[in-house]
Design an enzyme around this catalytic site. Structure first.
Site, PDB file in Angstrom:
ATOM      1  N   LYS A  67       0.879  -1.186   0.000  1.00  0.00           N
ATOM      2  CA  LYS A  67       0.000   0.000   0.000  1.00  0.00           C
ATOM      3  C   LYS A  67       0.904   1.219   0.000  1.00  0.00           C
ATOM      4  O   LYS A  67       1.808   1.325   0.841  1.00  0.00           O
ATOM      5  CB  LYS A  67      -0.913   0.020   1.222  1.00  0.00           C
ATOM      6  CG  LYS A  67      -1.780   1.291   1.251  1.00  0.00           C
ATOM      7  CD  LYS A  67      -2.886   1.235   2.283  1.00  0.00           C
ATOM      8  CE  LYS A  67      -2.445   1.673   3.640  1.00  0.00           C
ATOM      9  NZ  LYS A  67      -3.574   1.911   4.560  1.00  0.00           N
ATOM     10  N   HIS A 137     -12.754  10.929  11.213  1.00  0.00           N
ATOM     11  CA  HIS A 137     -13.201  10.148  10.053  1.00  0.00           C
ATOM     12  C   HIS A 137     -13.333   8.652  10.370  1.00  0.00           C
ATOM     13  O   HIS A 137     -14.310   8.005  10.005  1.00  0.00           O
ATOM     14  CB  HIS A 137     -12.199  10.365   8.907  1.00  0.00           C
ATOM     15  CG  HIS A 137     -12.518   9.604   7.670  1.00  0.00           C
ATOM     16  ND1 HIS A 137     -13.569   9.940   6.842  1.00  0.00           N
ATOM     17  CD2 HIS A 137     -11.934   8.501   7.130  1.00  0.00           C
ATOM     18  CE1 HIS A 137     -13.615   9.084   5.835  1.00  0.00           C
ATOM     19  NE2 HIS A 137     -12.636   8.199   5.982  1.00  0.00           N
ATOM     20  N   ASN A 159     -14.493  13.351  23.137  1.00  0.00           N
ATOM     21  CA  ASN A 159     -13.530  13.816  22.131  1.00  0.00           C
ATOM     22  C   ASN A 159     -12.933  15.133  22.580  1.00  0.00           C
ATOM     23  O   ASN A 159     -13.617  15.964  23.191  1.00  0.00           O
ATOM     24  CB  ASN A 159     -14.209  13.990  20.768  1.00  0.00           C
ATOM     25  CG  ASN A 159     -13.177  14.145  19.661  1.00  0.00           C
ATOM     26  OD1 ASN A 159     -12.247  13.350  19.561  1.00  0.00           O
ATOM     27  ND2 ASN A 159     -13.321  15.172  18.843  1.00  0.00           N
TER      28      ASN A 159
END
Ligand code: NAD
Length: 321
Positions: A67, A137, A159
């Protein structure tokens, strides 16, 4: 050669298919049938980007490749996601180029699959509360994959940037689960399974905050210097990882190792649990921690599955190369 464009991946690879591919390759790694090559990761001095290669060979699945990609922090302004990658597969019998596969969605799916594999094999069977630290994301993919593994009845989350918590609430709602934003004391005291998926360089979750019996999947730390949980929590937990060499160098375990709190012999490859050669969790009050650093073989496994499905469904672009 075959091209599988990024836009086709969503229609080809389900979270279940990603889970099966990742679980199988973790098992192959622990048997010694598959191995990762050394990772290259460079700050290229352009657009603040980090670029590199993760590669390996799965002798059992006959998947060889790499990758290529990384992190471009300014991409959001260009309407693109920050992580950009492409998987290249080669025929292990001849070395010929076999396929180029869009790697962006695959990265999220294979990362979520890794923590889901850890939950399947390590979390208490009666786990009811899922705790999420991180709302970027990857977090939605993580939550979607995790809830398939246990009968969770609610999700709680924290968060650093509270304005992002809407993503966790929306994802929980989509999954039919109530969501509540909580502080870290409550998160550690109430969650049976905790996923950390942030870009933090300092510990967020402290040892004293976490109750016995919790399973923690630390998924954000994939670079030297990053850290999501206190090293004392790592030292207290029974430790599992995708690959020990990555856990001690770029994973969450790097800090406990550097501080002399644990040695690398304290860390077990999750594949050993999958293969039944390690018992995994052995008591209801034990804290288990999976250090998910992200290995190239995960990418190759899901990309190879995508190529097979693209051929089956007639969406692969075949090019004479
Ligand atoms: P993102 O940029 O969309 O979100 C970043 C998240 O980290 C947000 O929740 C943000 O609030 C939080 N954050 C940012 N800076 C922080 C700080 N200093 N302290 C605490 N929290 C902070 O990123 P993403 O795509 O969701 O990825 C999250 C992390 O996962 C990244 O670090 C990425 O490198 C890592 N990742 C790991 C793997 C793996 O295989 N282990 C795979 C993909 C991504």
């Amino acid at each position: 050669m075959i091209i599988v464009p990024e836009k086709e991946i969503a229609g080809l690879i389900s979270p279940e298919a990603a889970f099966d591919a990742v679980e199988a390759v973790f098992g192959a790694m622990a048997r010694g049938d598959a191995y990762n090559f050394p990772v290259i990761r460079e700050a290229i001095g352009h657009e603040d980007a980090l670029y590199g290669f993760k590669s390996g060979f799965d002798r059992a699945g006959l998947v060889l490749g790499l990758k290529a990609g990384g992190y471009w922090p300014n991409n959001l302004e260009k309407g693109l996601i920050n992580h950009q990658s492409t998987v290249f597969l080669f025929d292990p019998d001849t070395g010929r180029f076999k396929a180029a596969v869009g790697g962006n969605l695959l990265t999220a799916l294979r990362t979520a699959a890794a923590s889901a594999v850890s939950i399947k094999h390590l979390a208490r069977k009666d786990s009811k509360v899922l705790g999420m630290i991180g709302a970027g994301h990857q977090s939605a993919f993580q939550m979607r994959a995790a809830v398939k593994q246990r009968d969770f009845d609610r999700v709680i989350g924290w968060n650093m940037h509270p304005e992002m918590l809407g993503r966790l609430e929306e994802t929980a709602t989509e999954l039919g689960l109530p969501f509540e934003a909580v502080d870290l004391d409550r998160l550690g005291a109430e969650a049976d399974v905790i996923i950390t998926i942030t870009s933090s360089f300092d510990p967020i979750l402290m040892d004293a905050q976490v109750k016995g019996g919790t399973h923690i999947a630390c998924m954000g730390t994939d670079t030297k210097g990053k850290q999501e949980v206190e090293a004392a929590l790592v030292a207290r937990a029974t430790l599992f990882t995708d690959e020990v060499a990555q856990a001690t160098s770029i994973g969450e375990c790097q800090h406990a190792v550097a501080q002399g709190l644990i040695g690398e012999d304290a860390i077990t490859e999750i594949g050993a649990v999958i293969n039944g050669t390690h018992p995994g969790r052995t008591s209801a009050d034990e804290v288990t921690l999976f250090d998910g650093t992200g290995v190239g073989l995960q990418d190759l496994a899901v990309a190879s599955a995508a190529v097979d499905l693209a051929l089956e469904k007639g969406v692969a672009i075949e090019v004479d190369f």
